[in-house]
Scaffold this motif. Structure first.
Motif, short mmCIF file in Angstrom:
data_model
loop_
_atom_site.label_atom_id
_atom_site.label_comp_id
_atom_site.label_asym_id
_atom_site.label_seq_id
_atom_site.Cartn_x
_atom_site.Cartn_y
_atom_site.Cartn_z
N ILE A 16 0.74 -1.03 -0.14
CA ILE A 16 -0.11 -0.11 -0.01
C ILE A 16 1.02 0.99 -0.02
N ILE A 17 0.53 2.13 -0.80
CA ILE A 17 1.04 3.46 -0.81
C ILE A 17 0.44 4.44 -0.39
N GLY A 18 0.50 4.96 0.89
CA GLY A 18 -0.32 6.08 1.42
C GLY A 18 -0.75 5.80 2.82
N GLY A 19 -0.41 6.63 3.93
CA GLY A 19 -0.55 6.38 5.16
C GLY A 19 -1.62 7.36 5.74
N GLY A 20 -2.76 7.46 4.92
CA GLY A 20 -3.94 8.31 5.23
C GLY A 20 -4.93 7.21 5.63
N ILE A 21 -6.28 7.54 6.00
CA ILE A 21 -7.18 6.81 6.52
C ILE A 21 -7.85 5.82 5.58
N ASP A 23 6.91 11.29 8.39
CA ASP A 23 7.41 10.67 9.45
C ASP A 23 6.32 10.26 10.40
N GLY A 24 5.02 10.39 9.83
CA GLY A 24 3.98 9.98 10.83
C GLY A 24 2.61 9.60 9.88
N LEU A 25 1.70 8.90 10.45
CA LEU A 25 0.63 8.86 9.72
C LEU A 25 -0.50 9.79 9.53
N GLY A 26 -1.22 9.98 8.52
CA GLY A 26 -2.30 10.98 8.32
C GLY A 26 -1.89 12.66 8.49
N ARG A 27 -0.85 12.81 7.91
CA ARG A 27 -0.41 14.29 8.13
C ARG A 27 -0.99 15.22 7.10
N HIS A 28 -1.76 14.52 6.04
CA HIS A 28 -2.40 15.63 5.00
C HIS A 28 -3.68 15.57 5.30
N GLN A 29 -4.71 15.09 4.19
CA GLN A 29 -5.87 15.15 4.26
C GLN A 29 -6.56 14.67 5.55
#
Length: 398
Positions: free
Chosen positions: A7-12, A37-43
């Motif tokens: 999976i590429i992308g650590g958002g929800i 360096d952390g999950l969910g940093r954007h949207q």
């Protein structure tokens, strides 16, 4: 090692997809790559924290179904993991006569979507929310507030317990698909997997191009600029207060939202961004600007939405204009009540004809599935969206 899934992308949406894959393939190996360096940093980390009900969507549509199911599952997930949420309800307020027919249409749509609503008059609005004025309003009792970052963190812990390999600060530099696998080059080495799902949000078109996909769209960033109300305003409303949305636009308008931490925010507006990940005001990224400028669909979209775009830009530049939009339904607010808050940036897929994509947009190949547009409210709908993506991917195995 060759992973079963990458999976590429650590958002929800990325984490919900990983959960759905491991639920369907217990014991499978999965690696999730996140460039920050952390999950969910954007949207995921910049949304308004609302569990939506799906009132705005076409009856019978996929978005309406996913939102209703997502709201129920989000609340059930919170109950199972001890995550706080509050069913504050939502008032959608008509403040001008021309908005009343659109409000009536929303009322009819809510019933077709089996969403509990009540139409209330001006006196009832004031009785329910003394600081809010309007001609008529829809009361939507099942809308709730939550921290999606808390949900995301609980999902990540579940994934780790299931054996998933979550790698932070890991950026794809190249993606190659072969008949047997997908190879992802990173600074720390090549990662191989039998199947790849990209849920890359603001970078989704670039990841798809990197993987050799043919695109007919581009991601255009829209800044959602918020203010946090001064602490003295924390009790100004009990429910979420929304305007009647403008027809034809994929944005819900500037609204008042009590947050799970006890504060109240107002926003967002929707103004064209010049940087996909630049959160301070006036952030500009020359690569992002060049990507938009080279895409003919961007200019067609600007031409088609010039009037609302100029209005949003004016509200962004002039705080008093932003305030005036809020005072339509909450006249007691003052300039001093609007305190700075970091914005959010929405990844909006714009097509070659200039239209804004309102629905899901997938690009796929034998071993890859790229999620190029996951329409709002993706956070509310994340778990059923993850199921849908997993089922699309695994259907190929048969």
């Amino acid at each position: 090692m060759i992973y079963d899934f990458a999976i590429i992308g650590g958002g929800i949406v990325g984490l919900a997809t990983a959960r759905a894959l491991l639920d369907r393939r217990p014991g499978a190996s999965l690696v999730l790559l996140e460039k920050e360096d952390g999950l969910g940093r954007h949207q995921t980390g910049h949304n308004s924290g609302v569990i939506h009900t799906g009132i705005y969507y076409q009856p019978g549509s996929l978005k309406a179904r996913l939102c209703r199911e997502g709201a129920q599952r989000s609340k059930a997930f919170c109950d199972a993991h001890g995550i706080a949420y509050e069913p504050r309800g939502k008032l959608i307020v008509a403040t001008r006569p021309d908005e009343v027919p659109r409000l009536d249409a929303l009322h009819d749509r809510a019933h077709e979507n089996a969403i509990k609503v009540d139409m209330i008059d001006a006196a009832e609005i004031h009785q329910r929310e003394p600081n809010i004025t309007g001609l008529k309003a829809l009361w939507v009792p099942d809308a709730a507030i939550v921290s999606y970052k808390a949900i995301l963190d609980a999902m990540a812990e579940e994934l780790r317990e299931a054996g998933a390999d979550i790698r932070l600060a890991t950026t794809p530099d190249a993606i190659r698909e072969t008949p047997d696998m997908v190879e992802i080059e990173t600074a720390s080495g090549t990662i191989s997997a039998h199947m790849l799902v990209a849920c890359a949000g603001l970078q989704s078109d670039r990841i798809a191009r990197m993987a050799g996909m043919t695109l007919k769209h581009r991601i255009v960033p829209f800044r959602g600029e918020y203010y946090r109300l001064a602490p003295r305003c924390n009790d100004i409303v009990g429910a979420m207060i929304y305007p009647v949305p403008e027809p034809g636009l994929p944005f819900l308008g500037t609204h008042l939202t009590p947050m799970i931490d006890g504060s109240v925010t107002v926003g967002p507006n929707a103004v064209l961004g010049l940087s996909r990940e630049g959160y301070p005001k006036f952030s500009t990224n020359l690569r992002d600007v060049a990507d938009m400028a080279r895409f003919p669909g961007f200019w067609k979209s600007i031409a088609a939405n010039l009037r609302p775009g100029l209005k949003e830009m004016g509200d962004s530049l002039f705080k008093r204009r932003y305030l005036a939009a809020c005072q339509r339904y909450c006249p007691s607010l003052t300039l001093d009540d609007l305190k700075p808050m970091e914005c959010g940036i929405r990844a909006q897929a714009v097509m070659a004809d200039g239209s804004m994509q309102h629905d899901f947009l997938f690009l796929d190949s034998p071993r890859m599935l790229h999620v190029c547009n996951a329409p709002s409210p993706a956070a509310t709908s994340a778990m059923p969206i993850g199921d849908m993506i997993a089922e699309k991917l695994l259907a190929r195995e048969g």
